[in-house]
Write a protein that holds these residues in place. Sequence first.
Motif, short mmCIF file in Angstrom:
data_model
loop_
_atom_site.label_atom_id
_atom_site.label_comp_id
_atom_site.label_asym_id
_atom_site.label_seq_id
_atom_site.Cartn_x
_atom_site.Cartn_y
_atom_site.Cartn_z
N LEU A 48 0.87 -1.17 0.00
CA LEU A 48 0.00 0.00 0.00
C LEU A 48 0.91 1.23 0.00
N ARG B 236 2.18 4.42 1.28
CA ARG B 236 2.21 5.25 2.48
C ARG B 236 2.05 6.74 2.16
N TRP C 160 -1.94 5.20 2.36
CA TRP C 160 -2.06 3.74 2.34
C TRP C 160 -3.08 3.28 1.31
N THR D 88 -3.54 -0.18 9.19
CA THR D 88 -3.37 1.23 8.80
C THR D 88 -4.63 2.07 9.00
#
Length: 355
Positions: A127, A129, A133, A160
């Motif tokens: 994912l 950041r 994400w 997340t």
Amino acid sequence: MSTSPLLSLARPELLTLKPYAHAAWLPTLTRLHANEAPWRPEGDTTDAGLNRYPEPQPEALVSRLAALYGVPTSHLLAARGSDEAIDLLSRLYLREGRDAILQCTPTFGMYQVAARIQGADVVEMPLDRERSWSVDPERLIAAWRPNIKLVYLCSPNNPTANSLDTDALDAICTALDGKAIVVLDEAYIEWSRLPSLTPWLERFSTLAILRTLSKAHALAGARIGALIAHPDMIQLAKRIVPPYSLAQPTVEAALRALTPEAVAASQVRVADLMTEREYLRGRLAASPLVERVWPSDTNFLMIDSHDAGRFMRNTMAGGFIVRDLRGYPTLPNSLRISVGTRAQNDALIDSLETA
Ligand SMILES: *Cc1c(COP(=O)(O)O)cnc(C)c1O
């Protein structure tokens, strides 16, 4: 044989497997066919009697869950938590040494554990950041190969705390429909700004959705989750699920927690917890140990800490345990904190400052 991809993607030996034939469920007759004790054990407070084997896929529970999630009963399997649903999917679709799952990391640990127990490979799609994400649908679709049978998408994602973008999920489901089982884990959907994607079951034949009573319904100790998918997949899963996987006290506890009044009360508590989450966000953000509190669509907050070790030590000295996420390569200073009661949240913050 049917040409449904739900069946052609499955381990071929399971299509011809003769399932275990459990003792017939005929509740109006006196049970002398299952070698049960005819007396109740000490301390048994269940309605049905703990001396009796429980009803496989209890009709009342399956109906309640199907109504709760807005799907027909033919589309739902009641499982011992979503963990069991993940295990069932792995055993249905993954062949040792040949097949793989794809997961978007960092994410829930059970997907890869269940795949590895089955001897399957794990393909990781990070994912982003820098973009909250988010998942890149084009990269994910390009990474798909025919041996990738299960594609896990956790939205909102653990750890997340963000929801994945609906258009991205749509693109992935569209591109992979019929080619892989796209497993959408909605364990935290009750806390999300976005609705459940269960209506997409009408659009995508190989979509599977996981729901659980562990979080929003406060029943983690009872172990109840649901696999929601096309009836062909549900029928296939019924061939391999252990016949008495749902214990009687669990079934009765879930039925009590799913009356219309109880569901309405838990919706109020979920909404209150979201308010509390934003209170805790504010208090954490004001702490000098906290670098960043990530946005959350869940009942927890992920933070980046200037000194995660100190954060853990201080809160532990105050009697609290939070989840250390530093084992994830992309989360070198991150911790995950479940939102508690106001008193717990205040005491957690106090422990940060006083230690
Ligand atoms: C907590 C959680 C679950 C729930 O698991 P159960 O076995 O139903 O308790 C499922 N998926 C994710 C991502 C979770 O965080």
